[in-house]
Design a protein around this motif. Structure first.
Motif, PDB file in Angstrom:
ATOM      1  N   GLY A 102       9.363  -5.357  -9.923  1.00  0.00           N
ATOM      2  CA  GLY A 102      10.011  -4.772  -8.742  1.00  0.00           C
ATOM      3  C   GLY A 102       9.099  -3.847  -7.994  1.00  0.00           C
ATOM      4  N   ILE A 103       9.094  -2.557  -8.340  1.00  0.00           N
ATOM      5  CA  ILE A 103       8.266  -1.539  -7.691  1.00  0.00           C
ATOM      6  C   ILE A 103       7.136  -1.164  -8.641  1.00  0.00           C
ATOM      7  N   VAL A 104       5.890  -1.399  -8.204  1.00  0.00           N
ATOM      8  CA  VAL A 104       4.723  -1.146  -9.047  1.00  0.00           C
ATOM      9  C   VAL A 104       3.899  -0.018  -8.428  1.00  0.00           C
ATOM     10  N   ASP A 105       3.693   1.042  -9.186  1.00  0.00           N
ATOM     11  CA  ASP A 105       2.900   2.194  -8.743  1.00  0.00           C
ATOM     12  C   ASP A 105       1.423   1.916  -9.026  1.00  0.00           C
ATOM     13  N   VAL A 106       0.611   1.813  -7.965  1.00  0.00           N
ATOM     14  CA  VAL A 106      -0.832   1.578  -8.123  1.00  0.00           C
ATOM     15  C   VAL A 106      -1.624   2.798  -7.678  1.00  0.00           C
ATOM     16  N   SER A 107      -1.009   3.981  -7.788  1.00  0.00           N
ATOM     17  CA  SER A 107      -1.685   5.207  -7.367  1.00  0.00           C
ATOM     18  C   SER A 107      -2.864   5.554  -8.261  1.00  0.00           C
ATOM     19  N   HIS A 108      -2.977   4.880  -9.441  1.00  0.00           N
ATOM     20  CA  HIS A 108      -4.164   5.099 -10.273  1.00  0.00           C
ATOM     21  C   HIS A 108      -5.399   4.450  -9.647  1.00  0.00           C
ATOM     22  N   LYS A 109      -5.174   3.528  -8.678  1.00  0.00           N
ATOM     23  CA  LYS A 109      -6.282   2.911  -7.958  1.00  0.00           C
ATOM     24  C   LYS A 109      -6.495   3.559  -6.598  1.00  0.00           C
ATOM     25  N   TYR A 110      -5.397   3.727  -5.864  1.00  0.00           N
ATOM     26  CA  TYR A 110      -5.445   4.357  -4.544  1.00  0.00           C
ATOM     27  C   TYR A 110      -4.267   5.328  -4.453  1.00  0.00           C
ATOM     28  N   PRO A 111      -4.473   6.522  -3.895  1.00  0.00           N
ATOM     29  CA  PRO A 111      -3.414   7.538  -3.908  1.00  0.00           C
ATOM     30  C   PRO A 111      -2.184   7.124  -3.115  1.00  0.00           C
ATOM     31  N   LYS A 112      -1.019   7.437  -3.674  1.00  0.00           N
ATOM     32  CA  LYS A 112       0.276   7.260  -3.013  1.00  0.00           C
ATOM     33  C   LYS A 112       0.447   5.837  -2.487  1.00  0.00           C
ATOM     34  N   MET A 113       0.183   4.846  -3.359  1.00  0.00           N
ATOM     35  CA  MET A 113       0.288   3.444  -2.959  1.00  0.00           C
ATOM     36  C   MET A 113       1.180   2.694  -3.933  1.00  0.00           C
ATOM     37  N   TYR A 114       2.009   1.758  -3.385  1.00  0.00           N
ATOM     38  CA  TYR A 114       2.935   0.969  -4.185  1.00  0.00           C
ATOM     39  C   TYR A 114       2.853  -0.492  -3.755  1.00  0.00           C
ATOM     40  N   VAL A 115       3.151  -1.414  -4.696  1.00  0.00           N
ATOM     41  CA  VAL A 115       3.283  -2.841  -4.411  1.00  0.00           C
ATOM     42  C   VAL A 115       4.702  -3.238  -4.787  1.00  0.00           C
ATOM     43  N   VAL A 116       5.429  -3.878  -3.842  1.00  0.00           N
ATOM     44  CA  VAL A 116       6.826  -4.229  -4.095  1.00  0.00           C
ATOM     45  C   VAL A 116       7.076  -5.667  -3.670  1.00  0.00           C
ATOM     46  N   ARG A 117       8.105  -6.251  -4.262  1.00  0.00           N
ATOM     47  CA  ARG A 117       8.611  -7.538  -3.803  1.00  0.00           C
ATOM     48  C   ARG A 117       9.537  -7.299  -2.592  1.00  0.00           C
ATOM     49  N   PRO A 118       9.773  -8.329  -1.757  1.00  0.00           N
ATOM     50  CA  PRO A 118      10.570  -8.116  -0.533  1.00  0.00           C
ATOM     51  C   PRO A 118      11.954  -7.535  -0.786  1.00  0.00           C
ATOM     52  N   GLN A 119      12.595  -7.908  -1.916  1.00  0.00           N
ATOM     53  CA  GLN A 119      13.943  -7.396  -2.163  1.00  0.00           C
ATOM     54  C   GLN A 119      13.963  -5.899  -2.436  1.00  0.00           C
ATOM     55  N   PHE A 120      12.771  -5.294  -2.679  1.00  0.00           N
ATOM     56  CA  PHE A 120      12.688  -3.853  -2.919  1.00  0.00           C
ATOM     57  C   PHE A 120      12.099  -3.109  -1.717  1.00  0.00           C
ATOM     58  N   PHE A 121      12.082  -3.792  -0.551  1.00  0.00           N
ATOM     59  CA  PHE A 121      11.543  -3.161   0.659  1.00  0.00           C
ATOM     60  C   PHE A 121      12.378  -1.934   1.064  1.00  0.00           C
ATOM     61  N   ILE A 122      13.698  -2.104   1.169  1.00  0.00           N
ATOM     62  CA  ILE A 122      14.577  -0.977   1.530  1.00  0.00           C
ATOM     63  C   ILE A 122      14.636   0.052   0.405  1.00  0.00           C
ATOM     64  N   PRO A 123      14.766  -0.353  -0.887  1.00  0.00           N
ATOM     65  CA  PRO A 123      14.797   0.665  -1.964  1.00  0.00           C
ATOM     66  C   PRO A 123      13.569   1.554  -2.014  1.00  0.00           C
ATOM     67  N   ILE A 124      12.348   1.013  -1.743  1.00  0.00           N
ATOM     68  CA  ILE A 124      11.155   1.880  -1.810  1.00  0.00           C
ATOM     69  C   ILE A 124      11.174   2.916  -0.695  1.00  0.00           C
ATOM     70  N   ILE A 125      11.680   2.509   0.496  1.00  0.00           N
ATOM     71  CA  ILE A 125      11.811   3.499   1.584  1.00  0.00           C
ATOM     72  C   ILE A 125      12.794   4.580   1.176  1.00  0.00           C
ATOM     73  N   THR A 126      13.920   4.160   0.605  1.00  0.00           N
ATOM     74  CA  THR A 126      14.956   5.126   0.210  1.00  0.00           C
ATOM     75  C   THR A 126      14.441   6.084  -0.857  1.00  0.00           C
ATOM     76  N   LEU A 127      13.735   5.547  -1.865  1.00  0.00           N
ATOM     77  CA  LEU A 127      13.228   6.399  -2.944  1.00  0.00           C
ATOM     78  C   LEU A 127      12.225   7.424  -2.415  1.00  0.00           C
ATOM     79  N   LEU A 128      11.251   6.943  -1.627  1.00  0.00           N
ATOM     80  CA  LEU A 128      10.236   7.867  -1.098  1.00  0.00           C
ATOM     81  C   LEU A 128      10.862   8.863  -0.131  1.00  0.00           C
TER      82      LEU A 128
END
Length: 424
Positions: A288-314
């Motif tokens: 679903g929501i993958v935190d890749v901030s260990h590679k680049y700061p404040k960056m996430y990779v998500v599937r399309p169904q988690f597009f709205i949830p990632i906005i809501t969470l952040l």
């Protein structure tokens, strides 16, 4: 399945858990009944043995006593006829007492037998209750385990069904689209999903395509939101990536992270999110929501169904920190005001020091002038004092001047004054 060997034919056969439990219960019930019967028989034998032993002991004791008494009677008869009657009476009394003891022994024997029977019956009832309790516990445990496994199976079935439906939906979408239109359709999908909720949940939000390519690259969408005081709450740079199953060159999500971080930095966005259908079989990205901030700061990779949830969470996380941002902005403004105040104070100090220096020099010149004037005045004063002294001496001399002194040794003047006196 459990394997059981027949004790007669020595053949092995298998039974399921329920059949095995039923056989085990029958064996336990049969063993329990046999154990109860054995204990009752043993108690009955012990009772009979105790009774016989008590009777034998009593009979032997009585026999011994009777024999002893008979001997004593014979001896008494030989001694005296008179004494014989008294002794016989005593012996009769003793015999009566012994008979009473025998009766009491019989009662005690019955009480002992009853007590032993009650004890055995109590143990039997306790064992029966224990067996019932164990059976109830077993039934409850079996029911609880059955319910637990049923719930887990239902939950797993629901998750599998959801994943199957999602996989089917994504595959169906890929089949309907050409390779050329896949990326654009994913952008349209995300924009449509956002616009569905814009009027309800994102009234003060800015969500538009990134059309600024001055730096040589641009993202797909920029999301920004501010509060009523125009303080920025959150900003996100979005990049959408997709590819068809028939595409020859398969891209990976990592191939786009560096450029996305560059776009986020140049457009001054706080977060960066890659909405991706790449690496469709990756369990890592399919969570679903993958935190890749260990590679680049404040960056996430998500599937399309988690597009709205990632906005809501952040956005919710940013809303929690907006108070601290406002306080930080206030502190910064206060620091600027303090800096301006210090600059004004320094300017005032510099101007005051300059004016003080000028005034000090003028004051010194004035003091020097006053000192010079004082010196001149002191000279004038001394001259005036000297003139006053001369005038005083002159006055004294004038007061001391008389006609007699003027005409002393001056006959001419004396004669003139004599003529004046005559005229008067």
């Amino acid at each position: 399945m459990n394997e059981i060997i027949c004790p007669n034919c020595k053949k092995a056969f298998k039974v399921d858990e329920a059949g095995f439990a039923d056989i085990l219960k029958q064996v336990r019930d049969h063993q329990f009944e046999e154990e109860i019967l054995n204990r009752l028989a043993l108690a009955e034998k012990e009772k009979e043995t105790a009774v016989k032993l008590a009777e034998a002991n009593i009979k032997n004791s009585i026999q011994e006593q009777l024999s002893k008494k008979d001997r004593e009677l014979a001896e008494l008869k030989a001694q005296s006829e008179l004494k014989l009657t008294d002794k016989l009476s005593k012996k009769d009394a003793e015999i009566t007492q012994l008979k009473a003891k025998i009766d009491n022994a019989e009662v005690e024997k019955k009480l002992a037998i009853n007590e032993a029977v009650q004890k055995v019956e109590k143990e039997r009832d306790g064992l029966a209750n224990d067996i019932k309790t164990k059976d109830l516990e077993k039934q409850n445990l079996e029911s609880s385990l059955r319910q637990h496994f049923t719930t887990e199976l239902q939950s797993k079935d629901a998750i599998i069904k959801f994943k199957d439906e999602e996989i089917s939906r994504v595959k169906d979408m890929k089949l309907k689209l050409s390779t050329k239109m896949l990326g654009e359709s994913l952008e349209q999908h995300c924009e449509t999903e956002f616009n569905k909720l814009r009027a309800i949940a994102f009234q003060r939000a800015y969500f538009e395509k990134d059309n600024d390519a001055k730096s040589g690259s641009k993202g797909d969408f920029i999301y920004k939101e501010t509060d009523e005081a125009e303080n920025e709450i959150i900003s996100i740079m979005f990049e959408m990536k997709n590819e068809g199953d028939e595409t020859a060159t398969k891209k990976k999500n990592d191939d786009f992270l560096k450029e996305l971080d560059k776009d986020r930095t140049e457009k001054k966005c706080e977060y960066a999110v890659l909405v991706s259908l790449l690496e469709a079989d990756s369990e890592y990205y399919n969570t679903g929501i993958v935190d890749v901030s260990h590679k680049y700061p404040k960056m996430y990779v998500v599937r399309p169904q988690f597009f709205i949830p990632i906005i809501t969470l952040l956005r919710n996380a940013a809303m929690n920190s907006i108070q601290y941002k406002a306080e930080l902005a206030l502190v910064r403004s206060q620091n600027i005001d303090i800096t301006n105040f210090e600059e004004k104070i320094n300017k005032f100090k510099e101007g005051f020091a300059r004016n003080y220096d000028l005034a000090s020099r003028k004051f010194k010149d004035a003091i020097d002038g006053i000192d010079k004037t004082i010196k001149e005045l002191e000279k004038t004063k001394a001259a005036l004092l000297s003139s006053e002294n001369n005038l005083r001496l002159a006055n004294e001399k004038t007061e001391d001047l008389t006609i007699k002194k003027l005409t002393h040794n001056n006959p001419t003047m004396r004669a003139k004054f004599g003529e004046l006196d005559k005229i008067e």
